[in-house]
Scaffold this motif. Structure first.
Motif, PDB file in Angstrom:
ATOM      1  N   PHE A   4     -17.311 -29.879  21.669  1.00 21.57           N
ATOM      2  CA  PHE A   4     -17.545 -30.456  20.341  1.00 21.57           C
ATOM      3  C   PHE A   4     -16.809 -29.693  19.242  1.00 21.57           C
ATOM      4  CE2 PHE A   4     -21.013 -32.338  22.726  1.00 21.57           C
ATOM      5  CZ  PHE A   4     -21.078 -33.616  22.193  1.00 21.57           C
ATOM      6  N   ALA A   9     -21.185 -33.907  13.102  1.00 22.80           N
ATOM      7  CA  ALA A   9     -22.298 -34.705  13.620  1.00 22.80           C
ATOM      8  C   ALA A   9     -23.454 -34.768  12.633  1.00 22.80           C
ATOM      9  CB  ALA A   9     -22.788 -34.132  14.949  1.00 22.80           C
ATOM     10  N   THR A  22     -31.278 -31.254  19.965  1.00 26.41           N
ATOM     11  CA  THR A  22     -29.947 -31.858  20.013  1.00 26.41           C
ATOM     12  C   THR A  22     -29.017 -31.213  19.002  1.00 26.41           C
ATOM     13  OG1 THR A  22     -30.871 -33.973  20.757  1.00 26.41           O
ATOM     14  CG2 THR A  22     -28.673 -34.016  19.774  1.00 26.41           C
ATOM     15  N   MET A  25     -27.980 -27.819  20.158  1.00 31.95           N
ATOM     16  CA  MET A  25     -27.063 -27.876  21.291  1.00 31.95           C
ATOM     17  C   MET A  25     -25.676 -28.300  20.833  1.00 31.95           C
ATOM     18  SD  MET A  25     -27.800 -29.663  25.011  1.00 31.95           S
ATOM     19  CE  MET A  25     -29.332 -28.730  25.150  1.00 31.95           C
ATOM     20  N   LEU A  26     -25.600 -29.274  19.955  1.00 34.31           N
ATOM     21  CA  LEU A  26     -24.307 -29.688  19.411  1.00 34.31           C
ATOM     22  C   LEU A  26     -23.620 -28.520  18.711  1.00 34.31           C
ATOM     23  CD1 LEU A  26     -25.293 -33.159  17.910  1.00 34.31           C
ATOM     24  CD2 LEU A  26     -23.630 -32.802  19.742  1.00 34.31           C
ATOM     25  N   ARG A  29     -22.136 -25.937  20.922  1.00 34.55           N
ATOM     26  CA  ARG A  29     -20.931 -26.393  21.625  1.00 34.55           C
ATOM     27  C   ARG A  29     -19.783 -26.686  20.666  1.00 34.55           C
ATOM     28  NH1 ARG A  29     -23.739 -30.421  26.032  1.00 34.55           N
ATOM     29  NH2 ARG A  29     -21.589 -31.150  26.331  1.00 34.55           N
ATOM     30  N   ALA A 216     -31.840 -33.596  24.958  1.00 33.88           N
ATOM     31  CA  ALA A 216     -30.696 -33.189  24.142  1.00 33.88           C
ATOM     32  C   ALA A 216     -29.421 -33.099  24.973  1.00 33.88           C
ATOM     33  CB  ALA A 216     -30.979 -31.844  23.480  1.00 33.88           C
ATOM     34  N   HIS A 217     -29.545 -32.583  26.194  1.00 31.43           N
ATOM     35  CA  HIS A 217     -28.371 -32.483  27.067  1.00 31.43           C
ATOM     36  C   HIS A 217     -27.800 -33.870  27.365  1.00 31.43           C
ATOM     37  CE1 HIS A 217     -25.730 -30.950  30.213  1.00 31.43           C
ATOM     38  NE2 HIS A 217     -26.180 -31.903  30.999  1.00 31.43           N
ATOM     39  N   CYS A 220     -26.039 -35.172  24.223  1.00 34.31           N
ATOM     40  CA  CYS A 220     -24.739 -34.511  24.043  1.00 34.31           C
ATOM     41  C   CYS A 220     -23.716 -35.007  25.054  1.00 34.31           C
ATOM     42  CB  CYS A 220     -24.901 -32.996  24.147  1.00 34.31           C
ATOM     43  SG  CYS A 220     -25.781 -32.247  22.763  1.00 34.31           S
ATOM     44  N   SER A 221     -24.153 -35.281  26.268  1.00 33.63           N
ATOM     45  CA  SER A 221     -23.227 -35.798  27.279  1.00 33.63           C
ATOM     46  C   SER A 221     -22.643 -37.141  26.856  1.00 33.63           C
ATOM     47  CB  SER A 221     -23.947 -35.946  28.620  1.00 33.63           C
ATOM     48  OG  SER A 221     -24.350 -34.691  29.120  1.00 33.63           O
ATOM     49  N   SER A 224     -20.243 -36.644  23.722  1.00 36.49           N
ATOM     50  CA  SER A 224     -19.059 -35.809  23.901  1.00 36.49           C
ATOM     51  C   SER A 224     -17.780 -36.628  23.953  1.00 36.49           C
ATOM     52  CB  SER A 224     -19.189 -35.014  25.209  1.00 36.49           C
ATOM     53  OG  SER A 224     -17.977 -34.336  25.504  1.00 36.49           O
TER      54      SER A 224
END
Length: 249
Positions: A4, A9, A22, A25-26, A29, A216-217, A220-221, A224
């Motif tokens: 990212f 975002a 989320t 996590m964003l 990354r 959240a994962h 994000c997947s 992405s």
């Protein structure tokens, strides 16, 4: 991970629960992240907390516009703000129906609508809506909530079709019962919180609640840039609830 890097975002309901997980996590990354929330104080640095009521179109535009200006554009929108409800069709009055639909469905519409001009300029645009397994699985005592999330599911598919030519991917996640502040409030209000928790855990084949980080994962997947060929997808994160039939005992 740095998939990212350079991505800008926006996450609604981003100051707690799945939204905060989320957003963090964003950011971890590589993204710059704004968290729109009624109470944005929970979104500390490096997140940008922005007060916003998704049921107010003027407030949404007044929040999204400055984020786009501050970030110099926008690439990812996560429509996560939501409201819950319990009961059958007999139990929720018209005002509660209007209130929940206003947040869960129209809130998604308002935020996406305000963000579309910036997303069209992105080149790496993605929208991810937080839906629910209640959209595709009949659950007891969830009539209003299920109807609202069913609408989000259908809206996701329609948006994916509408904005394919704009280069905007639109997907959603379908969490099972997740360990969020709303679920904790639901448990606290139950006559027997331990029994209620056991029932919620038993409903999922995995035998436990989904974590905010697991949802959240998945978000994000889907968001992405590496998922450039993925649009119109509803991704369950539910411990196998929608797909598996595992006998107990």
């Amino acid at each position: 991970m740095s998939d990212f890097a350079g991505i800008r975002a926006l996450v609604t309901g981003g100051a707690s629960g799945i939204g905060l997980a989320t957003a963090r996590m964003l950011a971890s990354r590589g993204a710059r992240v704004a968290c729109l929330d009624l109470r944005p104080d929970g979104a500390g640095p490096p997140l940008l907390g922005v007060e916003c009521d998704v049921t107010d179109d003027d407030a949404v535009r007044a929040a999204v516009g400055p984020v786009v200006e501050e970030f110099g554009g926008l690439d990812v929108v996560v429509n996560n703000a939501g409201a819950g409800a319990r009961g059958t069709v007999e139990d929720n009055d018209d005002d509660e129906w209007r209130s929940v639909l206003d947040v869960n469905v129209l809130g998604t519409v308002r935020v996406t609508r305000a963000a579309l001009p910036a997303l069209r300029r992105s080149g790496r645009a993605a929208v991810v809506n937080t839906c629910s397994v209640a959209a595709v699985t009949g659950l007891p005592q969830r009539a209003l909530y299920s109807a609202s999330k069913g609408a989000v599911h259908a809206l996701t598919l329609a948006m994916a079709a509408d904005h394919l030519a704009d280069g905007i991917r639109v997907n959603c996640v379908l969490p099972g019962t997740a360990d969020t502040p709303w679920v904790q409030r639901l448990l606290a209000a139950a006559p027997d919180p331990a029994a209620e928790l056991a029932a919620l855990e038993a409903r999922q084949p995995s035998g436990r609640l989904v974590t905010s980080d697991e949802v959240a994962h998945a978000i994000c997947s889907l968001a992405s840039p590496d998922a450039g060929a993925t649009t119109g997808v509803a991704l369950p994160v539910d411990g196998g609830l929608t797909a598996l039939r595992v006998p107990h005992g």
